[in-house]
Design a protein around this motif. Sequence first.
Motif, PDB file in Angstrom:
ATOM      1  N   VAL A   1     -24.905 -97.420 -10.284  1.00 50.23           N
ATOM      2  CA  VAL A   1     -25.104 -97.029 -11.696  1.00 50.23           C
ATOM      3  C   VAL A   1     -24.629 -95.598 -11.937  1.00 50.23           C
ATOM      4  N   PRO A   2     -25.091 -94.588 -11.151  1.00 52.56           N
ATOM      5  CA  PRO A   2     -24.558 -93.237 -11.400  1.00 52.56           C
ATOM      6  C   PRO A   2     -23.070 -93.119 -11.091  1.00 52.56           C
TER       7      PRO A   2
ATOM      8  N   LEU B   1     -20.819 -95.275 -11.797  1.00 54.23           N
ATOM      9  CA  LEU B   1     -20.077 -95.758 -12.956  1.00 54.23           C
ATOM     10  C   LEU B   1     -20.264 -94.877 -14.180  1.00 54.23           C
ATOM     11  N   THR B   2     -21.395 -94.163 -14.240  1.00 52.30           N
ATOM     12  CA  THR B   2     -21.663 -93.348 -15.426  1.00 52.30           C
ATOM     13  C   THR B   2     -21.184 -91.911 -15.281  1.00 52.30           C
ATOM     14  N   THR B   3     -20.953 -91.456 -14.069  1.00 59.29           N
ATOM     15  CA  THR B   3     -20.456 -90.092 -13.860  1.00 59.29           C
ATOM     16  C   THR B   3     -19.050 -90.147 -13.280  1.00 59.29           C
ATOM     17  N   THR B   4     -18.464 -89.012 -13.123  1.00 60.80           N
ATOM     18  CA  THR B   4     -17.117 -88.942 -12.540  1.00 60.80           C
ATOM     19  C   THR B   4     -17.155 -88.550 -11.068  1.00 60.80           C
TER      20      THR B   4
ATOM     21  N   TRP C   1     -21.321 -90.860  -5.454  1.00 60.62           N
ATOM     22  CA  TRP C   1     -22.213 -91.981  -5.721  1.00 60.62           C
ATOM     23  C   TRP C   1     -21.553 -93.306  -5.347  1.00 60.62           C
TER      24      TRP C   1
END
Length: 183
Positions: free
Chosen positions: A17-18, A20-23, A27
């Motif tokens: 999840v992180p 995919l949501t961060t660059t 992760w």
Amino acid sequence: MLHVVLLLVLAALGLLVPALTTTQTFWAWSSVGASGAAAVVLVLDWWLRRRSGPRAAGATGVDHQISGGGRRGGTEGADDPRASSGQAERSDAEPAEEDVDAADALVVADLTDEVRVLDERPRYHLADCSWLGERTSLGLPVDEARRLGFTPCAVCRPDSSLAGAERSADSTGSGEPAESEAS
């Protein structure tokens, strides 16, 4: 061990999840690492189970057969009163498989003489088998019983008997099939 695999898979999903949501690729690589660790644990568990052999895997199956065929769960072997009495054990225990000569097996493979089988039991028997006793059995041609995966009983020795009857019928020169003699 499978609980560990489940936790590692859940951790991998949580790390995804992180990713995919961060660059940050940290992760994503952490998720891949957790998935790899889960795969390693699965392979290790498989290898340990395989290494312990059929004794560990088949032990419950043997207890299952001796304790009454699973009518009450099949795991209570020592606590089952039927298993502690010698009479119950002898009557419920499956007879051994007949050690069949290769020549007899070839003769029997083409015969259609009737043998007896019991539901959910691996052996086929002659009609007068002492092990069958009063048990309810079904009649099948021996070639069909063999195709279905049944094996010959060591008590009544159907393959030896049927092959011997077939050989004696052939040696007398009678044109009748062996079915009429065995029936």
